[in-house]
Scaffold this active site. Structure first.
Site, mmCIF file in Angstrom:
data_model
loop_
_atom_site.group_PDB
_atom_site.id
_atom_site.type_symbol
_atom_site.label_atom_id
_atom_site.label_comp_id
_atom_site.label_asym_id
_atom_site.label_seq_id
_atom_site.Cartn_x
_atom_site.Cartn_y
_atom_site.Cartn_z
ATOM 1 N N TYR A 51 6.875 -10.350 6.290
ATOM 2 C CA TYR A 51 6.910 -8.863 6.512
ATOM 3 C C TYR A 51 7.473 -8.377 7.746
ATOM 4 O O TYR A 51 7.690 -9.197 8.922
ATOM 5 C CB TYR A 51 5.562 -8.296 6.719
ATOM 6 N N ASP B 297 0.736 -1.119 -0.085
ATOM 7 C CA ASP B 297 -0.054 0.019 -0.044
ATOM 8 C C ASP B 297 0.955 1.168 0.162
ATOM 9 O O ASP B 297 2.128 1.202 0.265
ATOM 10 C CB ASP B 297 -0.925 -0.007 1.214
#
Length: 425
Positions: free
Chosen positions: A196, A129
């Protein structure tokens, strides 16, 4: 083209008086948006009419279009990193040219590595994002090769893909390595798992409680209460498998614990949902602030007793990084000279930012000596997005969002489409 024009038609035309009220930054944003729309309309018109835009060289003469019919092709994986803080996300967008993919395909097209995105057999590992970075984003695509198919095993004789693209990409987007792959290999669907990292300052957080809490997320669960439900795009399957998750202090050698230590959330899964990690981190910050018990994660994952998501804020996007993408039998080919150039760029970035950080830290040390209060550890207060209530209300006592079933009924009725189960990565 009709899609873009419909969107533009909804925008009210500004009057001179309205524009006079805008400040400089707002006017710049408006101009950049209009320029982005203009470029997209040109490309759509050229595509719909079958014409090609003329490209002029430095001499002003029109250059001949590249003849791809005379070239060999091969399918490859490309590994790249980017610092996404100043970009509007990885995926190309209609309303903005300031995305990683926009710059990546601009470089691929300008270097004649590909003829078009549509014919490149393109796939990406993940869609990060706005503001999110990556150290191991991987894409797969068909790309021009100077070698005949039977000689393509000699990677050292191939086009220097990383060097070519890095000369055209912004300094904060770099190609690190490439690897040959079968033509049916997909950077998205052939990825075994993704890891992540979320970096954050310790402040006054209880790191042990956060680590205990995140352990409840390991396993196969329905994460509808710990993500943003993307039902509007037909996503109704929110079951994901988290392989590992932990919260820890990055530098274990620090003798004295301070609020300025950097900590990490590290989480590994086969695939992730939209805003899954930022929602999870938002809850973990509440646990670290001792406002919620670690077991709150387990309660939210029990959709039988908690079928609706309580309203809460997700964590800031800047600390999030797609850190690693794993593929079976992939051996990356690295140009060491190009890698040294990339290290040089990152070291320069680090030096300037480390100097700024040290300068601010020195100022804080002086100011903190002037304050007599017991605690001045507010380092992570900026990490929760949205307004903060003065009086804390426990998650399970807050207003609840609409249930998944109600969302599905709403979009089936409004959009009149059949909801399809699909993954989001």
């Amino acid at each position: 083209m009709a899609k873009v024009l419909r969107k533009s038609a909804k925008t009210k035309k500004s009057t001179r008086e309205e524009l006079d009220l805008l400040d400089k930054s707002e006017l710049i944003d408006r101009i950049m948006q209009l320029e982005a729309y203009n470029e997209q309309l040109k490309a759509l018109i050229a595509k719909s009419t079958g014409t090609k835009l003329e490209v002029k060289g430095m001499s002003g003469k029109v250059q001949k279009s590249f003849d791809f019919s005379r070239c060999h092709k091969r399918h490859i994986l490309l590994k790249l990193y980017y610092l996404g803080w100043d970009y509007h996300g990885f995926t190309v967008q209609e309303e903005s040219n300031d995305t990683i993919e926009h710059h990546l395909f601009a470089a691929l097209l300008k270097s004649c590595c590909i003829e078009s995105r549509e014919t490149s057999n393109y796939s990406r590992c993940g869609r990060t994002d706005k503001g999110v970075s990556s150290f191991s984003q991987v894409i797969s695509l068909d790309i021009r090769s100077k070698l005949e198919p039977e000689k393509q095993s000699n990677l050292s004789k191939e086009l220097p893909y990383c060097k070519i693209l890095n000369r055209l990409l912004p300094a904060n987007i770099r190609c690190l390595a490439w690897c040959p792959a079968p033509f049916d290999f997909s950077a998205r669907f052939d990825c075994k798992y993704r890891k992540y990292k979320y970096f954050f300052p310790r402040g006054d957080l209880d790191i042990d409680a956060m680590d205990k809490a995140v352990k409840y997320a390991i396993g196969d669960y329905d994460f509808r209460n710990i993500c943003k439900m993307d039902v509007a795009n037909g996503v109704t399957n929110f079951k994901r498998t988290v392989i590992d998750a932990k919260v820890f202090t990055s530098n274990q050698s620090v003798e004295r614990s301070t609020g300025y230590e950097i900590c990490e959330l590290e989480i590994t899964a086969q695939a992730f949902l939209w805003h899954q990690i930022r929602c999870l981190m938002g809850i973990l910050l509440l646990v670290g602030q001792r406002k919620e018990e670690p077991e709150i994660i387990s309660q939210l994952l029990d959709i039988e007793t908690c079928p609706q998501k309580p309203q809460y804020n997700k964590a800031h996007e800047v600390p999030l990084n797609l850190w690693f993408s794993d593929y079976k039998d992939v051996k990356w080919f690295v140009d060491e000279n190009e890698l040294i150039n990339t290290i040089k760029i990152l070291q320069q970035d680090w030096a300037l930012n480390a100097i700024k950080s040290t300068m601010i830290k020195s100022m804080l040390s002086e100011l903190e000596c002037m304050v007599n209060c017991k605690s001045t550890d507010f380092q992570n207060d900026c990490l929760l997005r949205g307004a903060q209530s003065r009086v804390y209300q426990p998650l399970m006592k807050r207003d609840m969002c609409k249930s998944l079933e109600n969302k599905i009924k709403h979009y089936e009725k409004k959009r009149k489409f059949e909801v399809v189960h699909s993954n989001v990565v």
